[in-house]
Motif scaffolding. Structure first.
Motif, PDB file in Angstrom:
ATOM      1  N   MET A 150       0.853  -1.197   0.000  1.00 24.32           N
ATOM      2  CA  MET A 150       0.000   0.000   0.000  1.00 24.32           C
ATOM      3  C   MET A 150       0.889   1.247   0.000  1.00 24.32           C
ATOM      4  SD  MET A 150      -2.925   1.236   2.701  1.00 24.32           S
ATOM      5  CE  MET A 150      -1.792   1.411   4.067  1.00 24.32           C
ATOM      6  N   LYS A 151       0.526   2.189  -0.870  1.00 25.53           N
ATOM      7  CA  LYS A 151       1.272   3.441  -0.962  1.00 25.53           C
ATOM      8  C   LYS A 151       0.485   4.547  -0.274  1.00 25.53           C
ATOM      9  CE  LYS A 151       3.183   6.686  -4.353  1.00 25.53           C
ATOM     10  NZ  LYS A 151       3.370   6.944  -5.801  1.00 25.53           N
ATOM     11  N   THR A 152       1.091   5.133   0.759  1.00 22.67           N
ATOM     12  CA  THR A 152       0.471   6.225   1.507  1.00 22.67           C
ATOM     13  C   THR A 152       1.260   7.503   1.268  1.00 22.67           C
ATOM     14  OG1 THR A 152      -0.290   4.680   3.206  1.00 22.67           O
ATOM     15  CG2 THR A 152      -0.223   7.014   3.801  1.00 22.67           C
ATOM     16  N   VAL A 153       0.558   8.562   0.917  1.00 24.25           N
ATOM     17  CA  VAL A 153       1.202   9.853   0.669  1.00 24.25           C
ATOM     18  C   VAL A 153       0.709  10.874   1.693  1.00 24.25           C
ATOM     19  CG1 VAL A 153       1.092  11.855  -0.896  1.00 24.25           C
ATOM     20  CG2 VAL A 153       1.794   9.638  -1.775  1.00 24.25           C
ATOM     21  N   ILE A 154       1.646  11.634   2.245  1.00 25.01           N
ATOM     22  CA  ILE A 154       1.329  12.827   3.028  1.00 25.01           C
ATOM     23  C   ILE A 154       1.570  14.012   2.106  1.00 25.01           C
ATOM     24  CG2 ILE A 154       1.898  14.221   5.042  1.00 25.01           C
ATOM     25  CD1 ILE A 154       3.110  11.677   6.300  1.00 25.01           C
ATOM     26  N   ILE A 155       0.556  14.847   1.925  1.00 24.01           N
ATOM     27  CA  ILE A 155       0.699  15.980   1.010  1.00 24.01           C
ATOM     28  C   ILE A 155       1.607  17.038   1.625  1.00 24.01           C
ATOM     29  CG2 ILE A 155      -0.504  17.886  -0.120  1.00 24.01           C
ATOM     30  CD1 ILE A 155      -2.787  16.028  -0.660  1.00 24.01           C
ATOM     31  N   LYS A 156       2.580  17.440   0.838  1.00 26.33           N
ATOM     32  CA  LYS A 156       3.565  18.441   1.257  1.00 26.33           C
ATOM     33  C   LYS A 156       3.069  19.833   0.871  1.00 26.33           C
ATOM     34  CE  LYS A 156       8.429  19.626   0.485  1.00 26.33           C
ATOM     35  NZ  LYS A 156       9.662  19.217  -0.251  1.00 26.33           N
ATOM     36  N   TYR A 157       2.894  20.672   1.880  1.00 30.61           N
ATOM     37  CA  TYR A 157       2.556  22.082   1.634  1.00 30.61           C
ATOM     38  C   TYR A 157       2.996  22.860   2.862  1.00 30.61           C
ATOM     39  CZ  TYR A 157      -1.782  21.716   4.453  1.00 30.61           C
ATOM     40  OH  TYR A 157      -2.694  21.549   5.450  1.00 30.61           O
ATOM     41  N   ASN A 158       2.800  24.163   2.873  1.00 30.82           N
ATOM     42  CA  ASN A 158       3.401  24.968   3.937  1.00 30.82           C
ATOM     43  C   ASN A 158       2.550  24.943   5.205  1.00 30.82           C
ATOM     44  OD1 ASN A 158       1.331  26.597   2.918  1.00 30.82           O
ATOM     45  ND2 ASN A 158       2.415  28.488   3.402  1.00 30.82           N
ATOM     46  N   ALA A 159       2.404  23.766   5.777  1.00 32.03           N
ATOM     47  CA  ALA A 159       1.639  23.619   7.019  1.00 32.03           C
ATOM     48  C   ALA A 159       2.509  22.939   8.057  1.00 32.03           C
ATOM     49  CB  ALA A 159       0.379  22.806   6.770  1.00 32.03           C
ATOM     50  N   GLY A 160       2.315  23.313   9.306  1.00 34.37           N
ATOM     51  CA  GLY A 160       3.100  22.728  10.387  1.00 34.37           C
ATOM     52  C   GLY A 160       2.562  21.381  10.838  1.00 34.37           C
ATOM     53  N   ASN A 161       3.267  20.773  11.784  1.00 39.62           N
ATOM     54  CA  ASN A 161       2.865  19.548  12.468  1.00 39.62           C
ATOM     55  C   ASN A 161       2.988  18.286  11.617  1.00 39.62           C
ATOM     56  OD1 ASN A 161       2.164  19.021  15.191  1.00 39.62           O
ATOM     57  ND2 ASN A 161       0.241  18.160  14.497  1.00 39.62           N
ATOM     58  N   VAL A 162       3.602  18.375  10.449  1.00 41.98           N
ATOM     59  CA  VAL A 162       3.723  17.205   9.579  1.00 41.98           C
ATOM     60  C   VAL A 162       4.587  16.137  10.232  1.00 41.98           C
ATOM     61  CG1 VAL A 162       4.538  16.409   7.331  1.00 41.98           C
ATOM     62  CG2 VAL A 162       3.272  18.551   7.513  1.00 41.98           C
ATOM     63  N   ASP A 179       4.156  16.161  -5.444  1.00 41.79           N
ATOM     64  CA  ASP A 179       4.197  15.752  -6.843  1.00 41.79           C
ATOM     65  C   ASP A 179       2.857  15.129  -7.260  1.00 41.79           C
ATOM     66  OD1 ASP A 179       5.966  15.031  -9.316  1.00 41.79           O
ATOM     67  OD2 ASP A 179       4.910  13.171  -8.795  1.00 41.79           O
ATOM     68  N   GLU A 180       2.265  15.656  -8.312  1.00 44.27           N
ATOM     69  CA  GLU A 180       0.934  15.209  -8.715  1.00 44.27           C
ATOM     70  C   GLU A 180       0.891  13.721  -9.033  1.00 44.27           C
ATOM     71  OE1 GLU A 180      -2.655  16.154 -11.924  1.00 44.27           O
ATOM     72  OE2 GLU A 180      -0.829  17.400 -11.940  1.00 44.27           O
ATOM     73  N   ALA A 181       1.860  13.229  -9.784  1.00 42.54           N
ATOM     74  CA  ALA A 181       1.855  11.812 -10.167  1.00 42.54           C
ATOM     75  C   ALA A 181       1.933  10.909  -8.939  1.00 42.54           C
ATOM     76  CB  ALA A 181       3.006  11.518 -11.126  1.00 42.54           C
ATOM     77  N   GLU A 182       2.769  11.290  -7.969  1.00 44.87           N
ATOM     78  CA  GLU A 182       2.900  10.484  -6.750  1.00 44.87           C
ATOM     79  C   GLU A 182       1.607  10.510  -5.937  1.00 44.87           C
ATOM     80  OE1 GLU A 182       5.215   8.491  -6.161  1.00 44.87           O
ATOM     81  OE2 GLU A 182       7.139   9.246  -6.833  1.00 44.87           O
TER      82      GLU A 182
END
Length: 195
Positions: free
Chosen positions: A1-13, A32-35
């Motif tokens: 299973m592939k799990t992605v956390i979206i990277k953006y300018n938010a804290g607590n990641v 990355d959109e493809a990922e």
């Protein structure tokens, strides 16, 4: 299973990463959109301010990508609020996945805003809350909230009842921080990853 956390300018990641590490889930942190599109599960966490985070999402095209996803998506805290239509925080137009407006808690004598700390959630109607005890406690930090609406699948009461969790189609959201809500938050994450 592939799990992605979206990277953006938010804290607590980092806390989300630690939570996934604890339950033994591999993940990719990316914008990355493809990922993102190829993931089995997508997590959209965050601590931050609505207008600046939405500006960043628009710059990266994530404001169009996220609403178009077909796999299970979990937004938490600011992530949940940005999935709504509008936020009173700096009058911000958000992504509109949930057709509801996020409002600031009203000023109430003797009650602090932000709502910060442990509070219980009730009225569960979600696969994510399966096997939770009634009135489970989770950790909140927020000054804005979505009112109870047609998408509400768990509620909390602070000044007024509000949506602790939302659900529509493949989109799930929690106002609280699953990643720092102890065993309850871990169970919610585990249930999400099993969808």
């Amino acid at each position: 299973m592939k799990t992605v956390i979206i990277k953006y300018n938010a804290g607590n990641v980092q806390s989300v990463m630690y939570a996934l590490d604890r339950i033994g889930v591999d993940y990719l942190y990316t914008d990355d959109e493809a990922e993102i599109r190829s993931a089995d599960k997508v997590i959209f966490p965050g601590v931050g301010e609505a207008s600046t985070t939405m500006t960043y999402l628009r710059e990266k095209g994530l404001d169009k990508i996220i609403p178009s996803l077909k796999q299970p998506v979990l937004g938490t805290c600011v992530g949940m609020q940005l999935m709504c239509r509008f936020s009173e925080e700096n009058n911000t137009t958000c992504m509109g996945i949930f057709d509801v407006d996020v409002k600031r808690f009203p000023a109430t004598p003797g009650i602090k805003v932000p709502h910060m700390g442990w509070n219980n959630i009730t009225n569960y109607q979600s696969k994510l809350t399966q096997d939770l005890i009634d009135n489970a406690y989770v950790y909140f930090v927020h000054s804005y909230a979505a009112p109870v609406c047609e998408y509400t699948v768990a509620t909390c009461d602070y000044i007024n009842p509000f949506s602790a969790m939302l659900h529509k189609d493949n989109f799930y959201a929690a106002q609280f921080h699953c990643e720092i809500s102890g065993d309850v938050g871990q169970k919610i994450l585990e249930n999400f990853l099993k969808l």
